[in-house]
Design an enzyme around this catalytic site. Structure first.
Site, PDB file in Angstrom:
ATOM      1  N   ASP A 165      -7.474   5.142  -2.415  1.00  0.00           N
ATOM      2  CA  ASP A 165      -7.190   4.007  -1.536  1.00  0.00           C
ATOM      3  C   ASP A 165      -7.065   2.737  -2.383  1.00  0.00           C
ATOM      4  OD1 ASP A 165      -7.113   2.019   0.421  1.00  0.00           O
ATOM      5  OD2 ASP A 165      -8.571   3.027   1.701  1.00  0.00           O
TER       6      ASP A 165
ATOM      7  N   CYS B 129       0.820  -1.216   0.000  1.00  0.00           N
ATOM      8  CA  CYS B 129       0.000   0.000   0.000  1.00  0.00           C
ATOM      9  C   CYS B 129       0.854   1.267   0.000  1.00  0.00           C
ATOM     10  CB  CYS B 129      -0.964   0.003   1.181  1.00  0.00           C
ATOM     11  SG  CYS B 129      -0.189  -0.226   2.785  1.00  0.00           S
TER      12      CYS B 129
ATOM     13  N   HIS C 152      -1.495   0.623   7.021  1.00  0.00           N
ATOM     14  CA  HIS C 152      -2.111   0.972   5.736  1.00  0.00           C
ATOM     15  C   HIS C 152      -1.884   2.439   5.383  1.00  0.00           C
ATOM     16  CE1 HIS C 152      -4.572   0.338   2.273  1.00  0.00           C
ATOM     17  NE2 HIS C 152      -5.412   1.291   2.612  1.00  0.00           N
TER      18      HIS C 152
END
EC number: 3.4.19.12
Length: 280
Positions: free
Chosen positions: A141, A20, A126
């Site tokens: 995202d 991520c 994250h």
């Protein structure tokens, strides 16, 4: 007026393993500029510099160099999560500065986030990016199938909700790359990057939401049926208990009635025996 970049297309990366941080950096830059190996190299460089500083401090403080050489990396975890320092160094290559939203220098952004161009958000392991592209805000995202369009009003509300949930938010400032040649981008995307028009992104999100809604409806139907069954079971148990109470009361009443009849019969028999003895 902001110039249209990348032909009006949006660059989005869908979550791959624990990458991520890579997805976040690339969506800030709007192109596949970094791979996980690039960020790992940045992390290794930072680790080397930090160890050098610690070794110099050890010489002054009387510590053994081995006390610091055994230290694990503070910039990349075994699971592949990178520190904010790694993201900062990677973006510095493009002359971009990353600063916390809660610092005094960021006060204008706290009042009006619309003035900015990009935010980096982090919680636990994250990372994701909120980015203005061609005058419109999007949530990039990597857990989303496509970028989520954010209205200017919702941008502030969304950031406030993230802060309230404990997310760390950073502003990205500087001159962002305006173009990323798509011919070379497909080679560097590592299969998780994609170029989408705003219309395509909206269509993908609607299709994904429809599928999620159907799954959620089935799940909710199952839950509701379970609740109805549980409620029915409770009603049945209560009715059965009431039935048992009624039966018990009836049984007790019958028992008392039988006992009274037995006593009456016993009394009648006793009286008859006494009268027979008198006659004798």
């Amino acid at each position: 007026m902001e110039r249209t970049s990348n032909g009006g297309m949006l660059y989005h990366e869908v979550q791959e393993s624990n990458l991520c941080a890579v997805h976040c950096v690339n969506t800030v830059l709007q192109g596949p500029f970094f791979s996980e190996f690039d960020l790992a190299a940045v992390a290794a460089d930072l680790d080397g510099k930090e160890r050098q500083v610690m070794l110099e401090g050890a010489a002054v403080g009387g510590f053994a160099p081995g006390d610091f050489l055994a230290e694990e990396s503070h910039n990349v975890s075994l699971g592949g999560d990178f520190s904010i320092q790694v993201l900062q160094k990677a973006l510095e290559v493009w002359d971009l500065q990353v600063i916390p939203l809660n610092c005094p220098d960021a006060e204008p952004a706290q009042i009006d986030p619309e003035l900015e161009s990009a935010f980096i958000c982090h919680l636990h392991d994250h990372w994701f990016c909120i980015r203005k592209v061609n005058g419109e805000w999007y949530n990039f995202d990597s857990l989303l199938a496509a970028p989520q369009h954010l209205s200017k009003f919702y941008l502030s509300a969304f950031l406030d909700s993230l802060k309230g949930a404990g997310w760390s938010i950073f502003i990205v400032k500087g001159n962002f790359p305006q173009e990323c040649p798509m011919s070379s981008s497909s080679e560097a995307s590592n299969s998780f990057g994609q170029w989408l028009s705003p219309e395509d992104a909206e269509r993908i999100r609607k299709n994904t939401s429809s599928g999620s809604s159907a799954r959620n409806k089935r799940s909710n139907d199952n839950v509701n049926q379970q609740r109805r069954n549980q409620a029915l079971s409770r009603e049945e148990v209560q009715a059965f208990s009431e039935m048992e109470d009624d039966d018990l009361k009836a049984a007790i009443a019958a028992s008392l009635l039988d006992a009274s009849a037995a006593e009456a019969n016993l009394g009648a028999v006793g009286t008859s025996e006494k009268e027979t003895e008198k006659q004798k």
